[in-house]
Design a protein around this motif. Structure first.
Motif, mmCIF file in Angstrom:
data_model
loop_
_atom_site.group_PDB
_atom_site.id
_atom_site.type_symbol
_atom_site.label_atom_id
_atom_site.label_comp_id
_atom_site.label_asym_id
_atom_site.label_seq_id
_atom_site.Cartn_x
_atom_site.Cartn_y
_atom_site.Cartn_z
ATOM 1 N N VAL A 1 0.840 -1.209 0.000
ATOM 2 C CA VAL A 1 0.000 0.000 0.000
ATOM 3 C C VAL A 1 0.872 1.254 0.000
ATOM 4 C CG1 VAL A 1 -1.621 1.363 1.378
ATOM 5 C CG2 VAL A 1 -2.029 -1.076 1.021
ATOM 6 N N GLU A 2 1.944 1.248 0.779
ATOM 7 C CA GLU A 2 2.822 2.428 0.823
ATOM 8 C C GLU A 2 3.537 2.639 -0.508
ATOM 9 O OE1 GLU A 2 2.715 4.744 3.370
ATOM 10 O OE2 GLU A 2 1.025 3.376 3.662
ATOM 11 N N ILE A 3 3.905 1.551 -1.185
ATOM 12 C CA ILE A 3 4.519 1.687 -2.512
ATOM 13 C C ILE A 3 3.500 2.246 -3.494
ATOM 14 C CG2 ILE A 3 5.632 0.447 -4.405
ATOM 15 C CD1 ILE A 3 7.257 0.837 -1.723
ATOM 16 N N ALA A 4 2.255 1.793 -3.367
ATOM 17 C CA ALA A 4 1.192 2.333 -4.222
ATOM 18 C C ALA A 4 1.051 3.837 -4.015
ATOM 19 C CB ALA A 4 -0.132 1.626 -3.930
ATOM 20 N N LYS A 5 1.050 4.275 -2.766
ATOM 21 C CA LYS A 5 0.922 5.707 -2.460
ATOM 22 C C LYS A 5 2.104 6.485 -3.039
ATOM 23 C CE LYS A 5 -1.558 5.140 1.951
ATOM 24 N NZ LYS A 5 -1.431 5.286 3.421
ATOM 25 N N MET A 6 3.287 5.910 -2.936
ATOM 26 C CA MET A 6 4.494 6.568 -3.446
ATOM 27 C C MET A 6 4.415 6.763 -4.953
ATOM 28 S SD MET A 6 8.415 5.319 -2.716
ATOM 29 C CE MET A 6 8.376 3.971 -3.919
ATOM 30 N N ARG A 7 3.659 5.873 -5.630
ATOM 31 C CA ARG A 7 3.524 5.943 -7.089
ATOM 32 C C ARG A 7 2.162 6.516 -7.518
ATOM 33 N NH1 ARG A 7 7.148 2.683 -10.273
ATOM 34 N NH2 ARG A 7 9.029 2.349 -9.038
ATOM 35 N N GLY A 8 1.443 7.165 -6.597
ATOM 36 C CA GLY A 8 0.188 7.810 -6.962
ATOM 37 C C GLY A 8 -1.066 7.018 -6.671
ATOM 38 N N SER B 1 -3.320 4.258 -3.766
ATOM 39 C CA SER B 1 -3.933 4.395 -2.444
ATOM 40 C C SER B 1 -4.340 3.015 -1.931
ATOM 41 C CB SER B 1 -5.173 5.285 -2.538
ATOM 42 O OG SER B 1 -6.185 4.628 -3.314
ATOM 43 N N GLU B 2 -5.007 2.985 -0.748
ATOM 44 C CA GLU B 2 -5.537 1.728 -0.224
ATOM 45 C C GLU B 2 -6.545 1.110 -1.184
ATOM 46 O OE1 GLU B 2 -5.150 4.372 1.766
ATOM 47 O OE2 GLU B 2 -4.528 3.773 3.799
ATOM 48 N N ALA B 3 -7.183 1.921 -2.016
ATOM 49 C CA ALA B 3 -8.190 1.419 -2.954
ATOM 50 C C ALA B 3 -7.615 1.101 -4.335
ATOM 51 C CB ALA B 3 -9.321 2.447 -3.099
ATOM 52 N N ASN B 4 -6.359 1.508 -4.584
ATOM 53 C CA ASN B 4 -5.757 1.322 -5.909
ATOM 54 C C ASN B 4 -4.273 1.009 -5.764
ATOM 55 O OD1 ASN B 4 -4.933 1.382 -8.585
ATOM 56 N ND2 ASN B 4 -4.882 3.626 -8.684
ATOM 57 N N VAL B 5 -3.942 -0.280 -5.868
ATOM 58 C CA VAL B 5 -2.535 -0.681 -5.736
ATOM 59 C C VAL B 5 -1.924 -1.090 -7.078
ATOM 60 C CG1 VAL B 5 -2.768 -1.357 -3.308
ATOM 61 C CG2 VAL B 5 -3.136 -3.060 -5.125
ATOM 62 N N PHE C 1 1.936 -2.795 -8.089
ATOM 63 C CA PHE C 1 2.253 -4.011 -8.847
ATOM 64 C C PHE C 1 3.178 -3.695 -10.023
ATOM 65 C CE2 PHE C 1 -1.246 -5.997 -6.521
ATOM 66 C CZ PHE C 1 -0.713 -7.259 -6.295
ATOM 67 N N LYS C 2 2.994 -2.535 -10.633
ATOM 68 C CA LYS C 2 3.913 -2.128 -11.688
ATOM 69 C C LYS C 2 5.319 -1.931 -11.117
ATOM 70 C CE LYS C 2 4.639 1.345 -15.300
ATOM 71 N NZ LYS C 2 4.146 2.594 -15.935
ATOM 72 N N ALA C 3 5.375 -1.326 -9.909
ATOM 73 C CA ALA C 3 6.666 -1.110 -9.258
ATOM 74 C C ALA C 3 7.327 -2.438 -8.888
ATOM 75 C CB ALA C 3 6.483 -0.250 -8.010
ATOM 76 N N ASP D 1 -5.750 2.418 6.370
ATOM 77 C CA ASP D 1 -7.183 2.131 6.410
ATOM 78 C C ASP D 1 -7.403 0.655 6.077
ATOM 79 O OD1 ASP D 1 -9.902 1.901 6.132
ATOM 80 O OD2 ASP D 1 -10.141 3.617 4.782
ATOM 81 N N TRP D 2 -7.446 -0.184 7.121
ATOM 82 C CA TRP D 2 -7.534 -1.624 6.885
ATOM 83 C C TRP D 2 -8.929 -2.084 6.501
ATOM 84 C CZ3 TRP D 2 -4.145 -5.452 6.035
ATOM 85 C CH2 TRP D 2 -2.789 -5.085 6.105
ATOM 86 N N LYS D 3 -9.932 -1.313 6.786
ATOM 87 C CA LYS D 3 -11.269 -1.658 6.284
ATOM 88 C C LYS D 3 -11.273 -1.590 4.758
ATOM 89 C CE LYS D 3 -14.091 -0.368 10.271
ATOM 90 N NZ LYS D 3 -15.164 0.509 10.800
ATOM 91 N N LYS D 4 -10.648 -0.559 4.223
ATOM 92 C CA LYS D 4 -10.537 -0.405 2.773
ATOM 93 C C LYS D 4 -9.611 -1.484 2.189
ATOM 94 C CE LYS D 4 -12.145 2.376 0.663
ATOM 95 N NZ LYS D 4 -13.416 2.370 -0.107
ATOM 96 N N ILE D 5 -8.490 -1.739 2.863
ATOM 97 C CA ILE D 5 -7.538 -2.741 2.375
ATOM 98 C C ILE D 5 -8.183 -4.121 2.317
ATOM 99 C CG2 ILE D 5 -5.424 -3.999 2.997
ATOM 100 C CD1 ILE D 5 -4.351 -1.307 4.102
ATOM 101 N N ASN D 6 -8.947 -4.469 3.341
ATOM 102 C CA ASN D 6 -9.548 -5.807 3.397
ATOM 103 C C ASN D 6 -10.526 -6.079 2.264
ATOM 104 O OD1 ASN D 6 -8.169 -6.747 5.589
ATOM 105 N ND2 ASN D 6 -9.954 -7.093 6.872
ATOM 106 N N GLU D 7 -11.109 -5.015 1.704
ATOM 107 C CA GLU D 7 -12.076 -5.192 0.624
ATOM 108 C C GLU D 7 -11.462 -5.891 -0.589
ATOM 109 O OE1 GLU D 7 -13.621 -1.331 -0.258
ATOM 110 O OE2 GLU D 7 -14.603 -1.086 1.688
ATOM 111 N N GLN D 8 -10.165 -5.671 -0.815
ATOM 112 C CA GLN D 8 -9.524 -6.223 -2.013
ATOM 113 C C GLN D 8 -8.316 -7.105 -1.715
ATOM 114 O OE1 GLN D 8 -9.307 -3.391 -5.471
ATOM 115 N NE2 GLN D 8 -9.607 -1.863 -3.872
ATOM 116 N N ARG D 9 -8.033 -7.335 -0.455
ATOM 117 C CA ARG D 9 -6.787 -8.008 -0.103
ATOM 118 C C ARG D 9 -6.685 -9.407 -0.702
ATOM 119 N NH1 ARG D 9 -4.245 -9.332 5.915
ATOM 120 N NH2 ARG D 9 -2.120 -9.755 5.173
ATOM 121 N N SER D 10 -7.766 -10.174 -0.687
ATOM 122 C CA SER D 10 -7.719 -11.533 -1.241
ATOM 123 C C SER D 10 -7.325 -11.513 -2.710
ATOM 124 C CB SER D 10 -9.075 -12.220 -1.070
ATOM 125 O OG SER D 10 -9.361 -12.419 0.295
#
Length: 348
Positions: free
Chosen positions: A178-185, A187-191, A195-197, A327-336
């Motif tokens: 999630v933190e790598i996603a944030k670093m590349r623009g 969020s918890e809802a968009n990783v 994955f590209k990184a 925000d783990w509620k948001k993370i859990n929505e797509q974690r699987s």
């Protein structure tokens, strides 16, 4: 059924109690079972928490059964009416799953002598947080002469074949993604950016560990020089003489509150409560804050000291300012789905 030393011990203690008190059922007679985490957490709880609990409770019988959160949840789900575990320990994501599946009971806050002393972030009514886990950059100072300062340093060409990470079954792995996603623009809802990184990181990857303990062991074996890692796991390695250091990246170290829960339908509710109370005491948290464990406390009456004060935060107020809480509620929505994608795409 697979028998191991812990299951045999639990059975022996239970049968002994049934012999002494013939009216007890097997479930009523078995000792308290606490499902802690593997690795450094088991070591810390065995050395500090268990003796403190037993001293305060007439040497009550108990068994530590270390396992990942996903296995704790599976075991309790398989026997909800007669759970084989009395106390569970969870990171934020699995805690939400356990609560959502009605596997844990509300903590009896009104009975607790210590709940009110916890910092606000640790006061969870379904199970308090006795400590925080902190994730930052870990590295071998003998191989990495200039300490890293950012998550982005993992992609530097000089670390080709020397980077370690964990898979997404661990909170460390998912939180770091999630933190790598944030670093590349993202969020918890968009990783997707993460994955590209990760695809770009592949030349540097030496290993993908199954859990944080296995990741720390890779430093001990000399297989990696740099990775995201748990603060306390690295400090235990340092105490054993392994050349390894921890630094908080400029983006902010990740803080996970780890919560402890009474399992619903436990036959040992009162002892489960007393074990959790022991985990919240200033005495236990102060001992666990010091070497070799260096676990970040949540009781406001514990004064930060030593390596925690030097590297992480001088007090809980500074901790809340410097660390990243996700925000783990948001993370859990797509974690699987993320776990499936990671296992499919990230192979070395």
């Amino acid at each position: 059924m697979i028998l191991n030393r812990r299951s045999l011990m639990t059975t022996a203690l239970t049968l002994g109690a049934m012999k002494a008190f013939p009216g007890l059922s097997f479930a009523q007679a078995r000792p308290l079972v606490f499902a802690t985490f593997t690795g450094s957490w088991e070591e810390a709880h065995k050395a500090v928490l268990v003796p403190a609990f037993r001293k305060a409770n007439a040497d009550a019988a108990m068994v530590l059964d270390p396992m990942l959160s996903v296995d704790q949840i599976a075991k309790v789900n398989a026997a909800k009416a007669n759970p084989p575990i009395d106390v569970m320990l969870h990171d934020p994501g699995p805690a939400l799953v356990a609560i959502g599946q009605d596997l844990v009971e509300p903590y009896p806050v009104e009975k607790s002598a210590y709940y009110k002393d916890l910092i606000a972030e640790a006061q969870e009514p379904m199970g308090p947080a006795p400590f925080f886990q902190v994730v930052g950059l870990t590295y071998n100072p003998e191989a990495v002469k200039t300490p890293p300062t950012s998550w982005a340093d993992l992609w530097k060409p000089e670390f080709k074949g020397r980077v370690g990470i964990t898979n997404l079954n661990s909170t460390l792995g998912t939180g770091w993604l999630v933190e790598i996603a944030k670093m590349r623009g993202g969020s918890e809802a968009n990783v997707d950016p993460a994955f590209k990184a990760l695809e770009e990181l592949k030349p540097n990857l030496a290993a993908v560990a199954a859990n944080p303990g296995a990741l720390a062991t890779l430093f001990q074996q000399g297989q990696i020089d740099i990775s995201p890692g748990n603060f306390n796991a690295i400090q235990i390695l340092k105490a054993r003489g392994v050349p390894v250091e921890f630094v908080a990246p400029k983006e902010g170290a990740i803080a996970f509150k780890t919560t402890i829960h009474i399992v619903k339908n436990s036959p040992n509710r009162e002892l489960a409560f007393k074990l959790i109370e022991a985990a919240l005491t200033p005495e236990v948290q102060t001992t666990l804050m010091n070497p070799p464990y260096l676990i970040v406390p949540t009781n406001s009456k514990v004064t930060m000291g030593g390596e925690i004060a030097r590297v992480l935060a001088k007090d809980t107020a500074e901790l809340k300012k410097k660390f990243v809480f996700q925000d783990w509620k948001k993370i859990n929505e797509q974690r699987s789905a993320w776990i499936e994608r990671f296992n499919r795409e990230i192979k070395i």
